[in-house]
Design a protein around this motif. Sequence first.
Motif, PDB file in Angstrom:
ATOM      1  N   LEU A 116       7.839   1.649   5.822  1.00  0.00           N
ATOM      2  CA  LEU A 116       8.835   2.392   5.031  1.00  0.00           C
ATOM      3  C   LEU A 116       8.985   1.771   3.640  1.00  0.00           C
ATOM      4  O   LEU A 116       9.105   2.482   2.634  1.00  0.00           O
ATOM      5  CB  LEU A 116      10.182   2.366   5.771  1.00  0.00           C
ATOM      6  CG  LEU A 116      11.419   2.902   5.045  1.00  0.00           C
ATOM      7  CD1 LEU A 116      11.381   4.417   4.938  1.00  0.00           C
ATOM      8  CD2 LEU A 116      12.697   2.484   5.762  1.00  0.00           C
TER       9      LEU A 116
ATOM     10  N   SER B 214      11.788  -0.548  -5.072  1.00  0.00           N
ATOM     11  CA  SER B 214      10.606  -1.297  -5.515  1.00  0.00           C
ATOM     12  C   SER B 214      10.906  -2.793  -5.633  1.00  0.00           C
ATOM     13  O   SER B 214       9.983  -3.597  -5.726  1.00  0.00           O
ATOM     14  CB  SER B 214      10.083  -0.749  -6.853  1.00  0.00           C
ATOM     15  OG  SER B 214      10.923  -1.128  -7.914  1.00  0.00           O
TER      16      SER B 214
ATOM     17  N   PRO C 236      14.484  11.265   2.664  1.00  0.00           N
ATOM     18  CA  PRO C 236      15.691  12.053   2.950  1.00  0.00           C
ATOM     19  C   PRO C 236      16.687  12.103   1.793  1.00  0.00           C
ATOM     20  O   PRO C 236      17.348  13.118   1.609  1.00  0.00           O
ATOM     21  CB  PRO C 236      16.300  11.347   4.164  1.00  0.00           C
ATOM     22  CG  PRO C 236      15.700   9.981   4.177  1.00  0.00           C
ATOM     23  CD  PRO C 236      14.339  10.114   3.561  1.00  0.00           C
TER      24      PRO C 236
ATOM     25  N   HIS D 275       3.412   8.416  -8.821  1.00  0.00           N
ATOM     26  CA  HIS D 275       3.669   7.171  -9.564  1.00  0.00           C
ATOM     27  C   HIS D 275       2.510   6.187  -9.473  1.00  0.00           C
ATOM     28  O   HIS D 275       2.497   5.172 -10.164  1.00  0.00           O
ATOM     29  CB  HIS D 275       4.985   6.510  -9.123  1.00  0.00           C
ATOM     30  CG  HIS D 275       5.040   6.067  -7.695  1.00  0.00           C
ATOM     31  ND1 HIS D 275       4.429   4.930  -7.237  1.00  0.00           N
ATOM     32  CD2 HIS D 275       5.652   6.616  -6.612  1.00  0.00           C
ATOM     33  CE1 HIS D 275       4.672   4.800  -5.936  1.00  0.00           C
ATOM     34  NE2 HIS D 275       5.401   5.810  -5.535  1.00  0.00           N
TER      35      HIS D 275
ATOM     36  N   ASN E 103       5.942   6.050   5.130  1.00  0.00           N
ATOM     37  CA  ASN E 103       6.640   7.158   5.799  1.00  0.00           C
ATOM     38  C   ASN E 103       6.500   8.427   4.962  1.00  0.00           C
ATOM     39  O   ASN E 103       6.310   8.362   3.752  1.00  0.00           O
ATOM     40  CB  ASN E 103       8.122   6.821   5.974  1.00  0.00           C
ATOM     41  CG  ASN E 103       8.847   6.691   4.637  1.00  0.00           C
ATOM     42  OD1 ASN E 103       8.403   5.950   3.764  1.00  0.00           O
ATOM     43  ND2 ASN E 103       9.914   7.439   4.456  1.00  0.00           N
TER      44      ASN E 103
ATOM     45  N   GLY F  43       4.682   9.052  -4.098  1.00  0.00           N
ATOM     46  CA  GLY F  43       3.436   8.307  -3.965  1.00  0.00           C
ATOM     47  C   GLY F  43       2.348   9.159  -3.321  1.00  0.00           C
ATOM     48  O   GLY F  43       2.365   9.363  -2.111  1.00  0.00           O
TER      49      GLY F  43
ATOM     50  N   ASN G 141      16.355   5.782  -7.360  1.00  0.00           N
ATOM     51  CA  ASN G 141      16.103   5.305  -5.993  1.00  0.00           C
ATOM     52  C   ASN G 141      15.171   4.103  -5.964  1.00  0.00           C
ATOM     53  O   ASN G 141      15.105   3.426  -4.940  1.00  0.00           O
ATOM     54  CB  ASN G 141      15.420   6.405  -5.160  1.00  0.00           C
ATOM     55  CG  ASN G 141      16.393   7.420  -4.600  1.00  0.00           C
ATOM     56  OD1 ASN G 141      17.568   7.117  -4.398  1.00  0.00           O
ATOM     57  ND2 ASN G 141      15.904   8.619  -4.345  1.00  0.00           N
TER      58      ASN G 141
ATOM     59  N   GLY H 284       6.125   2.879   1.397  1.00  0.00           N
ATOM     60  CA  GLY H 284       5.866   4.302   1.187  1.00  0.00           C
ATOM     61  C   GLY H 284       4.952   4.919   2.233  1.00  0.00           C
ATOM     62  O   GLY H 284       4.389   5.992   2.018  1.00  0.00           O
TER      63      GLY H 284
ATOM     64  N   ASP I 240      16.148   2.651   7.758  1.00  0.00           N
ATOM     65  CA  ASP I 240      16.581   2.915   6.389  1.00  0.00           C
ATOM     66  C   ASP I 240      16.297   1.701   5.515  1.00  0.00           C
ATOM     67  O   ASP I 240      16.383   0.562   5.984  1.00  0.00           O
ATOM     68  CB  ASP I 240      18.095   3.199   6.370  1.00  0.00           C
ATOM     69  CG  ASP I 240      18.465   4.409   7.195  1.00  0.00           C
ATOM     70  OD1 ASP I 240      18.360   5.527   6.678  1.00  0.00           O
ATOM     71  OD2 ASP I 240      18.837   4.240   8.384  1.00  0.00           O
TER      72      ASP I 240
HETATM   73  P1  NDP Z   1      12.726   6.985   1.851  1.00  0.00           P
HETATM   74  O1  NDP Z   1      12.458   7.571   3.164  1.00  0.00           O
HETATM   75  O2  NDP Z   1      12.530   7.808   0.641  1.00  0.00           O
HETATM   76  O3  NDP Z   1      11.772   5.701   1.818  1.00  0.00           O
HETATM   77  C1  NDP Z   1      11.536   4.936   0.787  1.00  0.00           C
HETATM   78  C2  NDP Z   1      10.471   5.517  -0.167  1.00  0.00           C
HETATM   79  O4  NDP Z   1      10.536   4.784  -1.378  1.00  0.00           O
HETATM   80  C3  NDP Z   1       9.046   5.330   0.294  1.00  0.00           C
HETATM   81  O5  NDP Z   1       8.610   6.302   1.199  1.00  0.00           O
HETATM   82  C4  NDP Z   1       8.292   5.411  -1.029  1.00  0.00           C
HETATM   83  O6  NDP Z   1       8.020   6.772  -1.329  1.00  0.00           O
HETATM   84  C5  NDP Z   1       9.311   4.907  -2.045  1.00  0.00           C
HETATM   85  N1  NDP Z   1       8.895   3.616  -2.580  1.00  0.00           N
HETATM   86  C6  NDP Z   1       8.738   2.462  -1.916  1.00  0.00           C
HETATM   87  N2  NDP Z   1       8.311   1.494  -2.745  1.00  0.00           N
HETATM   88  C7  NDP Z   1       8.191   2.072  -3.959  1.00  0.00           C
HETATM   89  C8  NDP Z   1       7.780   1.585  -5.241  1.00  0.00           C
HETATM   90  N3  NDP Z   1       7.416   0.306  -5.424  1.00  0.00           N
HETATM   91  N4  NDP Z   1       7.776   2.450  -6.281  1.00  0.00           N
HETATM   92  C9  NDP Z   1       8.129   3.731  -6.107  1.00  0.00           C
HETATM   93  N5  NDP Z   1       8.522   4.242  -4.918  1.00  0.00           N
HETATM   94  C10 NDP Z   1       8.551   3.418  -3.861  1.00  0.00           C
HETATM   95  O7  NDP Z   1      14.176   6.317   1.766  1.00  0.00           O
HETATM   96  P2  NDP Z   1      15.646   6.960   1.681  1.00  0.00           P
HETATM   97  O8  NDP Z   1      15.582   8.367   1.222  1.00  0.00           O
HETATM   98  O9  NDP Z   1      16.347   6.655   2.937  1.00  0.00           O
HETATM   99  O10 NDP Z   1      16.310   6.057   0.543  1.00  0.00           O
HETATM  100  C11 NDP Z   1      16.003   6.254  -0.824  1.00  0.00           C
HETATM  101  C12 NDP Z   1      16.789   5.242  -1.666  1.00  0.00           C
HETATM  102  O11 NDP Z   1      18.195   5.459  -1.515  1.00  0.00           O
HETATM  103  C13 NDP Z   1      16.543   3.787  -1.284  1.00  0.00           C
HETATM  104  O12 NDP Z   1      16.468   3.010  -2.469  1.00  0.00           O
HETATM  105  C14 NDP Z   1      17.797   3.421  -0.507  1.00  0.00           C
HETATM  106  O13 NDP Z   1      18.062   2.043  -0.529  1.00  0.00           O
HETATM  107  C15 NDP Z   1      18.833   4.224  -1.258  1.00  0.00           C
HETATM  108  N6  NDP Z   1      20.075   4.492  -0.522  1.00  0.00           N
HETATM  109  C16 NDP Z   1      21.261   4.106  -1.087  1.00  0.00           C
HETATM  110  C17 NDP Z   1      22.467   4.393  -0.513  1.00  0.00           C
HETATM  111  C18 NDP Z   1      23.724   4.014  -1.204  1.00  0.00           C
HETATM  112  O14 NDP Z   1      24.808   4.138  -0.620  1.00  0.00           O
HETATM  113  N7  NDP Z   1      23.673   3.561  -2.439  1.00  0.00           N
HETATM  114  C19 NDP Z   1      22.530   5.069   0.796  1.00  0.00           C
HETATM  115  C20 NDP Z   1      21.224   5.500   1.300  1.00  0.00           C
HETATM  116  C21 NDP Z   1      20.052   5.202   0.657  1.00  0.00           C
HETATM  117  P3  NDP Z   1       6.730   7.192  -2.196  1.00  0.00           P
HETATM  118  O15 NDP Z   1       5.543   7.032  -1.295  1.00  0.00           O
HETATM  119  O16 NDP Z   1       7.017   8.577  -2.573  1.00  0.00           O
HETATM  120  O17 NDP Z   1       6.679   6.255  -3.356  1.00  0.00           O
END
Ligand code: NDP
Length: 337
Positions: free
Chosen positions: A321, A244, A154, A195, A326, A175, A218, A324, A44
């Motif tokens: 992860l 990010s 997720p 994006h 994953n 992405g 997120n 991006g 995560d």
């Molecule tokens: P994901 O499996 O969605 O993984 C992270 C994704 O973020 C990547 O696959 C990528 O997707 C995207 N990403 C990474 N870098 C960038 C960037 N620079 N710009 C745009 N998108 C980016 O993670 P989760 O679903 O597990 O978590 C999503 C968010 O929720 C995270 O920020 C996490 O920290 C947060 N979270 C917060 C919690 C809380 O209690 N506040 C609890 C659980 C999660 P893509 O290729 O589509 O860009």
Amino acid sequence: NRRIVLASRPQGEPVASNFRLEKVNKPVAGEGEILLRSVYLSLDPYMRGRMNDAKSYAEPVAIDDVMVGACVAQVEVSNHPDYQVGDWVLAYGGWQDYSVSNGEGLMNLGQNPSNPSYALGIMGMPGFTAYMGLLDIGAPKVGETVVVAAATGPVGATVGQIAKLKGCKVVGIAGGADKCAFAVNTLGFDACIDHKAADFAQQLAAVCDNGIDVYFENVGGKVFDAVMPLLNTSARVPVCGLISQYNATSLPAGPDRLSLLMGTLLVKRIKMQGFIIFDDYGHRYPEFAQDMGQWLNDGKIQYREQVVDGLDKMPSAFIGLLKGENFGKLVIKVNDP
Ligand code: NDP
């Protein structure tokens, strides 16, 4: 017992040498304790924060300590009245094969759960985060426009699907073309914008032709920059994560846009609220489990997992992860059931 420890703290993006795979003796369950053999380990984004030497909402991992994280494991030895050998449990065992627990904070999934790994994703922390952040802070109403990034992960995938169940127009941000096609064709989003496209902000504005009522945050960074001018009066912004920025070592270069943000919040009376899922909403887990269990049973929510085999693959999968790489909830299978 194989385990992965934090060998050094990353400067910016984590690299393989920040982690070390070790072999140590299998731990022994004492009086009142159980020995757990991990089958699935969760990866995560929050784990990146734990690698820094900075107090956040949780303590950092110490150098040479096992990396933290949730696991779905089976009870191998039980000296605890509530657990039988063979029970599946959701635990916080860290990046290793075996861990010992006194039962505190565990969830017993029984002898034969249908999808044990779901406890790390759609039925667990990320699904719960999506549910509470969207429904309690986002409070979406029928016909409103909801935008969410990391749309196939997720959290994001669940936010968008729940918003569809609540009668909203849902726009994802993800992405690449494959992820965007999945968000629309499988998750049922109304649109999904890449994006990485040069004209990302213009595409987002075109598709959000009635503005944005709920932006589930997120990622932060340039995605938020594109969202901010589209926010409607009385919009709600649950601040869930800022992925990010997780590898950033300093604040981004100017111009300083803080007063623009504050002015937007003021003039449009926007509610922006951060939350930490278990700290703020732990007591509401049963309500989530009831609704999500029903939606999954009824086929109303789709769930994509990416299962990677082998404990030794954890560091590279984790580094991916954060970039991006994953596609769906990232789970590492470390042992056979
Ligand atoms: P994901 O499996 O969605 O993984 C992270 C994704 O973020 C990547 O696959 C990528 O997707 C995207 N990403 C990474 N870098 C960038 C960037 N620079 N710009 C745009 N998108 C980016 O993670 P989760 O679903 O597990 O978590 C999503 C968010 O929720 C995270 O920020 C996490 O920290 C947060 N979270 C917060 C919690 C809380 O209690 N506040 C609890 C659980 C999660 P893509 O290729 O589509 O860009």
